[in-house]
Design an enzyme around this catalytic site. Structure first.
Site, PDB file in Angstrom:
ATOM      1  N   HIS A   3      34.761 -14.509 -11.092  1.00 30.04           N
ATOM      2  CA  HIS A   3      35.016 -15.944 -11.263  1.00 30.04           C
ATOM      3  C   HIS A   3      36.505 -16.106 -11.524  1.00 30.04           C
ATOM      4  O   HIS A   3      37.125 -15.255 -12.160  1.00 30.04           O
ATOM      5  CB  HIS A   3      34.240 -16.496 -12.468  1.00 30.04           C
ATOM      6  CG  HIS A   3      34.724 -17.857 -12.903  1.00 30.04           C
ATOM      7  ND1 HIS A   3      34.229 -19.019 -12.343  1.00 30.04           N
ATOM      8  CD2 HIS A   3      35.693 -18.221 -13.785  1.00 30.04           C
ATOM      9  CE1 HIS A   3      34.881 -20.050 -12.882  1.00 30.04           C
ATOM     10  NE2 HIS A   3      35.764 -19.598 -13.767  1.00 30.04           N
ATOM     11  N   GLU A  12      38.581 -23.302 -19.744  1.00 29.86           N
ATOM     12  CA  GLU A  12      37.842 -22.041 -19.650  1.00 29.86           C
ATOM     13  C   GLU A  12      38.431 -20.970 -20.569  1.00 29.86           C
ATOM     14  O   GLU A  12      37.687 -20.184 -21.165  1.00 29.86           O
ATOM     15  CB  GLU A  12      37.835 -21.547 -18.204  1.00 29.86           C
ATOM     16  CG  GLU A  12      36.991 -22.438 -17.297  1.00 29.86           C
ATOM     17  CD  GLU A  12      36.936 -21.967 -15.854  1.00 29.86           C
ATOM     18  OE1 GLU A  12      36.130 -22.528 -15.096  1.00 29.86           O
ATOM     19  OE2 GLU A  12      37.684 -21.038 -15.478  1.00 29.86           O
ATOM     20  N   ARG A  29      36.326 -10.350  -3.396  1.00 29.26           N
ATOM     21  CA  ARG A  29      34.965 -10.748  -3.028  1.00 29.26           C
ATOM     22  C   ARG A  29      34.500 -10.075  -1.745  1.00 29.26           C
ATOM     23  O   ARG A  29      33.339  -9.682  -1.620  1.00 29.26           O
ATOM     24  CB  ARG A  29      34.883 -12.276  -2.955  1.00 29.26           C
ATOM     25  CG  ARG A  29      34.781 -12.879  -4.367  1.00 29.26           C
ATOM     26  CD  ARG A  29      34.977 -14.350  -4.381  1.00 29.26           C
ATOM     27  NE  ARG A  29      34.465 -14.954  -5.620  1.00 29.26           N
ATOM     28  CZ  ARG A  29      34.613 -16.230  -5.927  1.00 29.26           C
ATOM     29  NH1 ARG A  29      35.262 -17.052  -5.115  1.00 29.26           N
ATOM     30  NH2 ARG A  29      34.122 -16.709  -7.054  1.00 29.26           N
ATOM     31  N   ARG A  63      43.058 -16.937  -7.199  1.00 30.55           N
ATOM     32  CA  ARG A  63      42.097 -17.418  -6.194  1.00 30.55           C
ATOM     33  C   ARG A  63      42.318 -16.696  -4.849  1.00 30.55           C
ATOM     34  O   ARG A  63      41.367 -16.383  -4.140  1.00 30.55           O
ATOM     35  CB  ARG A  63      42.219 -18.932  -6.002  1.00 30.55           C
ATOM     36  CG  ARG A  63      41.891 -19.785  -7.233  1.00 30.55           C
ATOM     37  CD  ARG A  63      40.432 -19.839  -7.598  1.00 30.55           C
ATOM     38  NE  ARG A  63      39.572 -20.303  -6.543  1.00 30.55           N
ATOM     39  CZ  ARG A  63      38.275 -20.596  -6.732  1.00 30.55           C
ATOM     40  NH1 ARG A  63      37.722 -20.507  -7.942  1.00 30.55           N
ATOM     41  NH2 ARG A  63      37.522 -20.972  -5.731  1.00 30.55           N
ATOM     42  N   ASN A 122      29.121 -12.564  -6.349  1.00 26.63           N
ATOM     43  CA  ASN A 122      30.399 -12.452  -5.635  1.00 26.63           C
ATOM     44  C   ASN A 122      31.506 -11.833  -6.489  1.00 26.63           C
ATOM     45  O   ASN A 122      32.681 -12.084  -6.272  1.00 26.63           O
ATOM     46  CB  ASN A 122      30.802 -13.812  -5.047  1.00 26.63           C
ATOM     47  CG  ASN A 122      30.925 -14.892  -6.113  1.00 26.63           C
ATOM     48  OD1 ASN A 122      30.778 -14.634  -7.306  1.00 26.63           O
ATOM     49  ND2 ASN A 122      31.215 -16.109  -5.687  1.00 26.63           N
ATOM     50  N   TYR A 150      29.082 -23.312 -17.035  1.00 18.26           N
ATOM     51  CA  TYR A 150      28.944 -23.834 -15.669  1.00 18.26           C
ATOM     52  C   TYR A 150      28.404 -25.265 -15.640  1.00 18.26           C
ATOM     53  O   TYR A 150      27.871 -25.694 -14.619  1.00 18.26           O
ATOM     54  CB  TYR A 150      28.046 -22.908 -14.846  1.00 18.26           C
ATOM     55  CG  TYR A 150      28.761 -21.681 -14.292  1.00 18.26           C
ATOM     56  CD1 TYR A 150      29.753 -21.805 -13.310  1.00 18.26           C
ATOM     57  CD2 TYR A 150      28.447 -20.401 -14.733  1.00 18.26           C
ATOM     58  CE1 TYR A 150      30.407 -20.692 -12.791  1.00 18.26           C
ATOM     59  CE2 TYR A 150      29.095 -19.280 -14.212  1.00 18.26           C
ATOM     60  CZ  TYR A 150      30.072 -19.435 -13.243  1.00 18.26           C
ATOM     61  OH  TYR A 150      30.716 -18.340 -12.719  1.00 18.26           O
ATOM     62  N   THR A 189      34.495 -18.033  -1.784  1.00 16.65           N
ATOM     63  CA  THR A 189      33.285 -17.927  -2.609  1.00 16.65           C
ATOM     64  C   THR A 189      32.243 -16.997  -1.991  1.00 16.65           C
ATOM     65  O   THR A 189      31.648 -16.174  -2.685  1.00 16.65           O
ATOM     66  CB  THR A 189      32.678 -19.334  -2.819  1.00 16.65           C
ATOM     67  OG1 THR A 189      33.693 -20.198  -3.346  1.00 16.65           O
ATOM     68  CG2 THR A 189      31.505 -19.292  -3.779  1.00 16.65           C
ATOM     69  N   LYS A 216      31.858 -10.384 -12.962  1.00 20.16           N
ATOM     70  CA  LYS A 216      30.462 -10.803 -13.106  1.00 20.16           C
ATOM     71  C   LYS A 216      29.515  -9.601 -13.321  1.00 20.16           C
ATOM     72  O   LYS A 216      29.904  -8.454 -13.073  1.00 20.16           O
ATOM     73  CB  LYS A 216      30.059 -11.633 -11.876  1.00 20.16           C
ATOM     74  CG  LYS A 216      30.850 -12.953 -11.782  1.00 20.16           C
ATOM     75  CD  LYS A 216      30.329 -13.845 -10.662  1.00 20.16           C
ATOM     76  CE  LYS A 216      31.093 -15.171 -10.632  1.00 20.16           C
ATOM     77  NZ  LYS A 216      30.530 -16.101  -9.611  1.00 20.16           N
ATOM     78  N   PHE A 251      21.900 -24.409  -7.052  1.00 20.70           N
ATOM     79  CA  PHE A 251      21.986 -23.005  -7.464  1.00 20.70           C
ATOM     80  C   PHE A 251      22.244 -22.834  -8.966  1.00 20.70           C
ATOM     81  O   PHE A 251      22.388 -21.699  -9.445  1.00 20.70           O
ATOM     82  CB  PHE A 251      23.076 -22.278  -6.667  1.00 20.70           C
ATOM     83  CG  PHE A 251      24.437 -22.935  -6.703  1.00 20.70           C
ATOM     84  CD1 PHE A 251      25.287 -22.775  -7.779  1.00 20.70           C
ATOM     85  CD2 PHE A 251      24.864 -23.717  -5.638  1.00 20.70           C
ATOM     86  CE1 PHE A 251      26.540 -23.372  -7.811  1.00 20.70           C
ATOM     87  CE2 PHE A 251      26.119 -24.325  -5.660  1.00 20.70           C
ATOM     88  CZ  PHE A 251      26.958 -24.148  -6.754  1.00 20.70           C
TER      89      PHE A 251
HETATM   90  P1  DAT Z   1      34.018 -20.449  -6.901  1.00 20.40           P
HETATM   91  O1  DAT Z   1      33.358 -19.396  -7.767  1.00 20.40           O
HETATM   92  O2  DAT Z   1      34.644 -19.858  -5.666  1.00 20.40           O
HETATM   93  O3  DAT Z   1      34.967 -21.334  -7.666  1.00 20.40           O
HETATM   94  P2  DAT Z   1      32.116 -22.646  -6.961  1.00 20.40           P
HETATM   95  O4  DAT Z   1      32.866 -23.141  -8.159  1.00 20.40           O
HETATM   96  O5  DAT Z   1      31.853 -23.603  -5.862  1.00 20.40           O
HETATM   97  O6  DAT Z   1      32.838 -21.361  -6.333  1.00 20.40           O
HETATM   98  O7  DAT Z   1      30.703 -22.079  -7.427  1.00 20.40           O
HETATM   99  C1  DAT Z   1      30.584 -21.376  -8.658  1.00 20.40           C
HETATM  100  C2  DAT Z   1      29.649 -20.214  -8.467  1.00 20.40           C
HETATM  101  O8  DAT Z   1      28.356 -20.705  -8.112  1.00 20.40           O
HETATM  102  C3  DAT Z   1      30.017 -19.255  -7.335  1.00 20.40           C
HETATM  103  O9  DAT Z   1      30.937 -18.272  -7.720  1.00 20.40           O
HETATM  104  C4  DAT Z   1      28.690 -18.659  -6.987  1.00 20.40           C
HETATM  105  C5  DAT Z   1      27.736 -19.808  -7.189  1.00 20.40           C
HETATM  106  N1  DAT Z   1      27.508 -20.520  -5.914  1.00 20.40           N
HETATM  107  C6  DAT Z   1      28.353 -21.376  -5.291  1.00 20.40           C
HETATM  108  N2  DAT Z   1      27.832 -21.832  -4.145  1.00 20.40           N
HETATM  109  C7  DAT Z   1      26.609 -21.243  -4.054  1.00 20.40           C
HETATM  110  C8  DAT Z   1      25.550 -21.283  -3.109  1.00 20.40           C
HETATM  111  N3  DAT Z   1      25.640 -22.043  -1.993  1.00 20.40           N
HETATM  112  N4  DAT Z   1      24.440 -20.536  -3.324  1.00 20.40           N
HETATM  113  C9  DAT Z   1      24.331 -19.778  -4.443  1.00 20.40           C
HETATM  114  N5  DAT Z   1      25.282 -19.691  -5.379  1.00 20.40           N
HETATM  115  C10 DAT Z   1      26.404 -20.403  -5.194  1.00 20.40           C
HETATM  116 MG    MG Z   2      34.611 -22.670  -9.199  1.00 23.54          MG
END
Ligand code: DAT
Ligand code: MG
Length: 142
Positions: free
Chosen positions: A116, A127, A103, A86, A113, A50, A92, A10, A58
């Site tokens: 991805h 993807e 992370r 993962r 974080n 996304y 996350t 990222k 978010f």
């Molecule tokens: P991951 O990236 O672990 O698959 P996710 O798919 O739930 O997690 O979310 C995608 C991205 O969105 C994540 O890398 C960062 C952002 N994100 C997730 N939860 C969040 C939150 N509570 N506040 C801010 N950003 C968030």
């Molecule tokens: Mg995800």
């Protein structure tokens, strides 16, 4: 089963010079980098990537952040690559990620974080095709 998964380093991790550190962790874990490129996502392209999160609170912040600087997109290949990636990434939220994960070691907060990674076989296929043509993926062993 040998799988492929999509990884993104990222924007803040790229800006902090962590590409090499993060790719080293993939290779050390036996994941092969079969495609990679440094790109800049437009806001609309980040929104498309996304789209699954568009109802989440978010979403606006996430897509603004993901289009704020260069990202390194890669295809990783290996035995159980999707779950393996993962595990290497960690949870996350960097504050909740296990010690030794990317992370935990490289992430700033739940949004910044560092990485991805695809979360399943269908997502991985979608993807990978979002960023790479089949000709750009090199599985050869030479
Ligand atoms: P991951 O990236 O672990 O698959 P996710 O798919 O739930 O997690 O979310 C995608 C991205 O969105 C994540 O890398 C960062 C952002 N994100 C997730 N939860 C969040 C939150 N509570 N506040 C801010 N950003 C968030
Ligand atoms: Mg995800």
């Amino acid at each position: 089963m040998v799988e492929r998964t999509l990884s993104i380093v990222k924007p803040d991790a790229v800006a902090r010079g962590l590409i090499g550190e993060i790719l080293r962790r993939f290779e050390s874990a036996g994941l092969k980098i079969v495609a990679t490129k440094l790109i800049r996502l437009s806001r609309s392209r980040a929104e498309a990537f996304y789209a699954v999160h568009k109802e989440r609170p978010f979403y606006a912040s996430l897509t603004e952040y993901m289009s704020s600087g260069s990202v390194l997109v890669s295809v990783l290949e290996g035995e159980g690559a999707i779950m393996r990636n993962r595990e290497i990434m960690g949870a996350t939220d960097p504050a909740k990620a296990a010690p030794g994960t990317i992370r935990r070691d490289c992430g700033k907060d739940v949004e910044k974080n560092a990485v991805h990674g695809s979360d399943g076989a269908e997502t991985a296929a979608w993807e990978i095709a979002f960023f790479f043509t089949p000709e750009e993926i090199h599985s050869g062993r030479q």
